[in-house]
Design an enzyme around this catalytic site. Structure first.
Site: not given
Ligand code: FUB
Length: 343
Positions: A32, A244
């Site tokens: 991320d 997301e």
């Molecule tokens: O890294 C944890 C979660 O996985 C992130 O917040 C999301 O965007 C996904 O990448």
């Protein structure tokens, strides 16, 4: 601090063909990556993936991260420096577990690290920690940002001096538990609370930041992402709808909202003419990578654009990821050339 050599190959690749890049960091698992240029240097704020005993589920409980490191690079093809741990769950009074994807912003010489974490009731909130330098140390505010919820904060500095936070993620990110900023829990399954497949999908949330960067300056608003006919993308449109990892960049006065489609694993993008949207879906920035999650940032370095992203090349495990960087190209018509990672 530790320094690692990174392949020079990065800048020489043609993004129209299959792209091969090396993991930037191999002594920790990282994911991320939110990259920014502060004072002429690239700083990267990633998640710090760790192995834990938490079993895998569809809510991402196995992403059980507990702290953050900051990294820097002089150029995307240069060496990367690990500035060490800058914040841990133990430093944040309200955060109990799952320190997920962070971001950072600079304003008036101060640096703000934004991060989501679950509180003692297992509800995601977004916190902020303040530092005097891009590499911290950061001191967490005692409470989460008022009115914050869900995950994946991304803070965008607009050219007029305003800052906006984009946030939200469905399934494990809990966005489906909210409507109009109110908690309305319809159940524990990842899809409980989502709209029906023929209804508009949930969008990411945006709020202008207060002058001190510590709170929202307004009631957060949901962003609409429209199709080519001006209709909202539907919840059943899994290849295109928001899941997301929202990120905003501005190119030639247009606002580009890029995001992960989650269960279909694309980084998609949509464009608009202001920070609140609506945004119109345009296409794919990054095709699926190795591993379930796809999460990125887009940054301009000396007039060239780059995508920082992750895959699972080093571990083969979805929750133990490694960050990478690749060139990103805006074509003459403003569209983004799709990047194909090697799988
Ligand atoms: O890294 C944890 C979660 O996985 C992130 O917040 C999301 O965007 C996904 O990448």
């Amino acid at each position: 601090t530790e320094t690692t050599e990174v392949s020079e190959e990065v800048e020489m690749q043609d993004t129209s063909s299959k792209y091969l890049s090396e993991p930037l960091i191999s002594d920790h698992f990282t994911a991320d990556p939110s990259a920014h240029v502060f004072d002429g240097k690239i700083y990267i704020y990633p998640s710090h993936d760790v192995e834990s005993d938490v079993p895998e589920d569809d809510l991402g409980a196995h992403f059980n991260m507990m702290d953050y490191h900051v990294y820097s690079m002089d150029s995307p093809s240069g060496t990367i420096t690990d500035h060490g741990k800058v914040l841990g769950a133990e430093d944040v009074p309200w955060a109990k577990r799952q320190l997920w994807a962070p971001d950072a912003a600079e304003k008036d010489g101060k640096y703000y690290l934004y991060f989501p974490a679950k509180d003692e009731k297992d509800i995601f909130k977004i916190g902020v920690a303040v530092g005097e330098s891009p590499i911290g140390p950061f001191t967490a505010q005692p409470e989460p940002i008022k009115g914050s919820y869900s995950i994946d904060p991304a803070v965008f500095a607009d050219s007029d001096g305003s800052y906006y936070m984009y946030f939200g993620g469905i399934w494990g990110g809990q966005l489906q538990k909210y409507r109009n900023n109110k908690f309305d829990d319809k159940g524990a399954a990842p899809t409980d609370g989502l709209p029906a497949d023929d209804e508009p999908a949930l969008g990411p949330i945006v709020a202008k930041m207060s002058a001190d960067m510590l709170q929202f300056a307004e009631t957060p608003k949901e962003i609409k992402i429209l199709d080519e006919n001006g209709n909202p993308l539907l919840n059943g449109d899994n290849d295109r709808r928001f899941f997301e990892a929202a990120w905003i960049h501005k190119y030639q006065d247009k606002y580009y909202l890029s995001y992960s489609t989650g269960d279909t694993h694309f980084i998609a993008y949509a464009t608009g003419d202001n920070p609140y949207g609506p945004f119109t879906y345009q296409g794919v920035v990054l095709n699926p990578v190795e591993g379930w999650t796809n999460h990125h940032s887009i940054v301009e370095v000396d007039g060239n654009w780059f995508i920082y992203y992750h895959d699972t090349q080093l571990s083969g495990k979805t929750h133990l990821r490694n960050i990478k960087v690749a060139p990103l190209q805006h074509l003459e018509d403003g569209s983004i050339q799709t990047i194909n990672p090697i799988k």
